[in-house]
Design an enzyme around this catalytic site. Structure first.
Site, PDB file in Angstrom:
ATOM      1  N   TYR A 155      35.370 110.655  -4.873  1.00  0.00           N
ATOM      2  CA  TYR A 155      35.236 109.208  -4.697  1.00  0.00           C
ATOM      3  C   TYR A 155      33.897 108.726  -5.259  1.00  0.00           C
ATOM      4  O   TYR A 155      33.834 107.781  -6.051  1.00  0.00           O
ATOM      5  CB  TYR A 155      35.350 108.872  -3.200  1.00  0.00           C
ATOM      6  N   LYS A 159      32.886 106.277  -8.444  1.00  0.00           N
ATOM      7  CA  LYS A 159      32.163 105.022  -8.228  1.00  0.00           C
ATOM      8  C   LYS A 159      30.837 104.989  -8.993  1.00  0.00           C
ATOM      9  O   LYS A 159      30.406 103.923  -9.465  1.00  0.00           O
ATOM     10  CB  LYS A 159      31.934 104.808  -6.725  1.00  0.00           C
TER      11      LYS A 159
HETATM   12  N1  LIG Z   1      36.460  99.406   2.519  1.00  0.00           N
HETATM   13  C1  LIG Z   1      35.259  99.868   2.209  1.00  0.00           C
HETATM   14  O1  LIG Z   1      34.458 100.232   3.093  1.00  0.00           O
HETATM   15  C2  LIG Z   1      34.816  99.913   0.759  1.00  0.00           C
HETATM   16  C3  LIG Z   1      33.449 100.059   0.489  1.00  0.00           C
HETATM   17  C4  LIG Z   1      33.020 100.097  -0.837  1.00  0.00           C
HETATM   18  C5  LIG Z   1      33.948  99.980  -1.861  1.00  0.00           C
HETATM   19  N2  LIG Z   1      35.272  99.853  -1.580  1.00  0.00           N
HETATM   20  C6  LIG Z   1      36.201  99.736  -2.711  1.00  0.00           C
HETATM   21  O2  LIG Z   1      36.849  98.482  -2.648  1.00  0.00           O
HETATM   22  C7  LIG Z   1      38.152  98.594  -3.243  1.00  0.00           C
HETATM   23  C8  LIG Z   1      39.193  98.101  -2.243  1.00  0.00           C
HETATM   24  O3  LIG Z   1      39.089  98.888  -1.067  1.00  0.00           O
HETATM   25  P1  LIG Z   1      39.846  98.501   0.287  1.00  0.00           P
HETATM   26  O4  LIG Z   1      39.032  99.020   1.402  1.00  0.00           O
HETATM   27  O5  LIG Z   1      40.262  97.077   0.257  1.00  0.00           O
HETATM   28  O6  LIG Z   1      41.127  99.488   0.137  1.00  0.00           O
HETATM   29  P2  LIG Z   1      42.657  99.301   0.521  1.00  0.00           P
HETATM   30  O7  LIG Z   1      43.225 100.679   0.583  1.00  0.00           O
HETATM   31  O8  LIG Z   1      42.801  98.419   1.716  1.00  0.00           O
HETATM   32  O9  LIG Z   1      43.235  98.534  -0.768  1.00  0.00           O
HETATM   33  C9  LIG Z   1      43.346  99.178  -2.013  1.00  0.00           C
HETATM   34  C10 LIG Z   1      44.545  98.620  -2.747  1.00  0.00           C
HETATM   35  O10 LIG Z   1      44.647  99.264  -4.038  1.00  0.00           O
HETATM   36  C11 LIG Z   1      46.024  99.526  -4.284  1.00  0.00           C
HETATM   37  N3  LIG Z   1      46.177 100.608  -5.264  1.00  0.00           N
HETATM   38  C12 LIG Z   1      45.923 101.929  -5.066  1.00  0.00           C
HETATM   39  N4  LIG Z   1      46.232 102.635  -6.178  1.00  0.00           N
HETATM   40  C13 LIG Z   1      46.662 101.738  -7.090  1.00  0.00           C
HETATM   41  C14 LIG Z   1      47.128 101.861  -8.425  1.00  0.00           C
HETATM   42  N5  LIG Z   1      47.221 103.049  -9.038  1.00  0.00           N
HETATM   43  N6  LIG Z   1      47.476 100.737  -9.106  1.00  0.00           N
HETATM   44  C15 LIG Z   1      47.403  99.514  -8.488  1.00  0.00           C
HETATM   45  N7  LIG Z   1      46.988  99.335  -7.216  1.00  0.00           N
HETATM   46  C16 LIG Z   1      46.634 100.441  -6.529  1.00  0.00           C
HETATM   47  C17 LIG Z   1      46.585  99.897  -2.907  1.00  0.00           C
HETATM   48  O11 LIG Z   1      47.988  99.826  -2.870  1.00  0.00           O
HETATM   49  C18 LIG Z   1      45.873  98.893  -2.011  1.00  0.00           C
HETATM   50  O12 LIG Z   1      46.595  97.694  -1.886  1.00  0.00           O
HETATM   51  C19 LIG Z   1      38.324 100.063  -3.614  1.00  0.00           C
HETATM   52  O13 LIG Z   1      37.991 100.246  -4.977  1.00  0.00           O
HETATM   53  C20 LIG Z   1      37.319 100.756  -2.718  1.00  0.00           C
HETATM   54  O14 LIG Z   1      36.925 102.000  -3.253  1.00  0.00           O
HETATM   55  C21 LIG Z   1      35.733  99.808  -0.280  1.00  0.00           C
END
Ligand SMILES: NC(=O)c1ccc[n+]([C@@H]2O[C@H](COP(=O)([O-])OP(=O)(O)OC[C@H]3O[C@@H](n4cnc5c(N)ncnc54)[C@H](O)[C@@H]3O)[C@@H](O)[C@H]2O)c1
Length: 256
Positions: A155, A159
């Protein structure tokens, strides 16, 4: 009048979580948003919720790791609207485990979705933006890309690479009208976080204690920064990452 009135935006992985929050915020600022989501049921639900609130939103099923699927998305949006103004590369997933036994297929999936997927979408949509000499690409990185988090080699590597990709492509396209920026959110309250908590891999109490502000971020706190960065107010910002972490990466002492 919203500052993004009439803009056409694609948000990947916008079926839920941060992506949905960003889509909602861009809609509220006047944009028409394409929910580019892997999971049909999430995409349908997201569009229904936005349209019920009077916004313009559409679902296109996309797998960001599949170049043909992404090219079809870029061409469909271009032929329908004549242009693409904003791309948010948000799709992601979190798989955590000890590096010495971490399965190669899980490594490959993480790199595929969160690094190769960003490249594939940037290339397909970027070509349209370069033709129009205008556009903004915003990549969602993470504080995991800025420092070590044991058990998260895949991961965090993806990133960190997104931060580098943002700098490289941002500079490469800077004189051609296309800005490329990234946001590194801190721990944010979403289904992804909840899943890690439910699996016993993460503890919300520990995250809250570790955060200098004493709490994790809400989706809206990430989305409003994204709105600023894709708007004309950020016209001189490119090839850089904005950290939205409530002081998390700056903090170097014992928990407060
Ligand atoms: N939640 C956190 O704490 C956090 C912190 C930093 C960064 N992020 C990043 O933010 C982004 C969103 O995270 P989140 O927490 O909302 O996650 P989440 O799992 O709630 O949402 C992610 C979405 O991406 C979709 N997805 C996954 N693989 C895919 C693909 N191959 N093609 C199209 N869509 C796809 C999933 O179906 C889902 O709807 C991610 O990139 C995550 O790494 C999250």
């Amino acid at each position: 009048m919203g500052e993004l009135d009439g803009r056409i935006a694609i948000v990947t992985g916008a079926g839920r979580g941060i992506g949905f929050g960003i889509a909602k915020r861009l809609c509220e600022a006047g944009a028409e948003v394409i929910i580019a989501e892997f999971r049909q049921e999430l995409g349908d639900e997201a569009v229904k919720s936005l349209m019920d609130s009077g916004h313009k939103a559409h679902f296109q099923q996309v797998d960001v790791t599949n170049a043909e699927s992404v090219e079809a998305l870029a061409q469909a949006v271009k032929s329908q609207y004549g242009r693409i103004d904003i791309l948010v590369n948000n799709a992601g997933l979190a798989e955590i485990g000890p590096t010495e036994t971490f399965p190669l297929d899980k490594w490959n999936l993480q790199i595929d979705v969160m690094l190769n997927g960003v490249f594939i979408c940037t290339q397909a949509v970027g070509r349209v933006m370069l033709e129009q000499h205008k556009g903004v690409i915003l990549n969602i990185s993470s504080i995991g890309g800025l420092g070590a988090w044991p058990m998260r080699s895949a991961y965090n590597s993806a990133k960190a690479a997104v931060i580098s990709l943002t700098e490289n492509i941002g500079c490469e396209w800077a004189r051609r009208g296309v800005r490329v920026v990234s946001v590194a959110p801190g721990v944010t309250r979403t289904a992804m976080l909840q899943q890690l908590v439910d699996e016993g891999i993460a503890s919300l109490t520990q995250y809250n204690n570790r955060a200098p502000m004493g709490r994790v971020a809400e989706v809206e706190e990430i989305a409003k920064v994204v709105q600023f960065l894709v708007s004309d107010r950020a016209s001189y910002i490119t090839a850089t990452t904005v950290t939205v972490d409530g002081g998390w990466t700056a903090w170097g002492n014992l928990p407060l």
